[in-house]
Write an enzyme that holds these catalytic residues in place. Structure first.
Site, short mmCIF file in Angstrom:
data_model
loop_
_atom_site.label_atom_id
_atom_site.label_comp_id
_atom_site.label_asym_id
_atom_site.label_seq_id
_atom_site.Cartn_x
_atom_site.Cartn_y
_atom_site.Cartn_z
CE1 TYR A 1 -4.42 3.41 0.01
CE2 TYR A 1 -5.52 3.76 2.11
CZ TYR A 1 -4.48 3.22 1.38
OH TYR A 1 -3.49 2.52 2.01
CD GLN B 1 9.39 -1.62 -0.21
OE1 GLN B 1 9.16 -1.64 0.99
NE2 GLN B 1 10.46 -1.04 -0.71
CG ASN B 2 6.54 2.60 -5.16
OD1 ASN B 2 6.85 2.57 -3.97
ND2 ASN B 2 7.33 3.13 -6.08
CG HIS C 1 3.80 -3.06 0.34
ND1 HIS C 1 4.74 -2.14 0.73
CD2 HIS C 1 4.17 -4.24 0.94
CE1 HIS C 1 5.64 -2.72 1.52
NE2 HIS C 1 5.31 -3.99 1.65
CB CYS D 1 -16.16 -7.26 -1.68
SG CYS D 1 -17.53 -7.51 -0.54
N GLY E 1 15.19 3.93 -4.13
CA GLY E 1 14.24 4.81 -3.44
C GLY E 1 13.40 4.16 -2.36
CB THR E 2 12.93 1.29 -0.55
OG1 THR E 2 12.29 0.86 0.66
CG2 THR E 2 14.12 0.40 -0.84
#
Ligand code: BJW
Ligand code: ZN
Length: 243
Positions: free
Chosen positions: A57, A91-92, A109, A117, A180-181
């Site tokens: 990440y 979804q990005n 998403h 946390c 674009g999916t």
């Protein structure tokens, strides 16, 4: 030309950000070609090895921080600022729609700049000035437990409020744009069916480099890079205000 009363809903996936330098998941340059999804994008993977997941990440946070919205993001912003009622269901996890100026963006998403946390569920954000060079697992300032990215991994459910909002919006939409999916991930791959059930006169346009499982149900699938095909489609189909 579609009238300004036309309700437009847009579903976007990683292909819309590809030309901004953010890799897709399943394409030839896709993230899943280099990494094992089960090692990185599941709650079980995070429980097993949070440091590895955070390293992935941090790398992606760096890419998103450097990236700029492309012509497809900007065309969506222009459509909204021309007066259309337009909602983006993305979804990005990147923030390129917001940085292009779109104001009604819902992240199905989650968002890569947010953290949660794992114990007290406190939500915080990364600062935009951050460099993301560390490989440390970030800690909660309230309870000292570890933080996780506030994104939706496989086997996790999506935010029920965003799902409810999306379903209502899809049912009342006149034009659905799918950009674009790959249309492979549940439950978003079901959204076009929900829109179609709500409105038999729905017009559905898909923009992708290749055909997808959704292509057989669209009004038209426009093949090619979205940063080129989508702005062309917008200027031919909608009334766009001069800047
Ligand atoms: C261009 C372009 C250019 C490129 N121009 N085009 C068995 C059957 C059915 C469902 C399931 C199943 N087993 C499990 C499930 C459920 C699972 C699922 O769908 N799995 C399938 C993969 C089989 N879904 C879930 O678990 C979801 N939760 C859920 O359903 O809860 C209920 C439930 C739980 C458990 C079991 C069953 C039900 C959660 C899904 C979370 C997805 N998370 C990720 C990571 C997010 C965080 C992060 O980013 O770090 O979301 S995975 C990844 O896929 C990411 C994306 O948002 C998502 C969609 O990918 P996307 O955006 O479509 O990208 P690509 O790469 O697939 O496609 C890019 C496209 O662009 C391609 O078509 C290119 O051609 C195109 N393109 N450049 C035009 N320039
Ligand atoms: Zn905490």
């Amino acid at each position: 030309m579609k009238s300004l009363e036309t309700k437009i809903t847009v579903i976007t996936g990683s292909g819309v950000s590809q030309s901004s330098g953010i890799p897709t998941f399943r394409g030839t340059d896709g993230l899943w070609k280099k990494y094992n999804v089960m090692d990185l994008a599941t709650p079980q993977a995070f429980a097993r090895n949070p440091k590895l997941v955070w390293e992935w990440y941090y790398w992606r946070l760096g890419l998103v921080s450097q990236a700029k919205p492309n012509e497809a993001h900007l065309a969506l912003k222009n459509l909204e600022s021309s007066g259309y009622d337009l909602v983006v269901l993305t979804q990005n996890v990147d923030n390129l729609h917001e940085r292009a100026g779109s104001s009604k963006v819902f992240h199905l998403h989650g968002e890569i700049f947010q953290r949660r946390c794992i114990k007290c569920h406190d939500i915080t954000s990364w600062q935009s000035s951050e460099t993301f060079s560390s490989s440390e697992i970030p800690k909660c300032t309230k309870c000292n437990s570890i933080l996780r990215p506030k994104v939706v991994w496989f086997n996790e459910t999506l935010d029920p409020e965003i799902i409810r909002f999306s379903h209502n919006r899809l049912k009342e939409t006149d034009v659905l744009l799918i950009i674009g999916t790959s249309g492979l991930v549940h439950p978003v791959n079901n959204f076009p069916f929900i829109a179609k059930q709500g409105n038999m006169n729905l017009e559905m346009y898909e923009f992708n480099l290749e055909l997808t499982p959704l292509s057989s149900m669209t009004t038209k699938t426009i093949l090619g890079p979205v940063e080129k095909t989508f702005p062309e489609f917008v200027s031919k189909t909608f009334k766009i205000a001069k800047k």
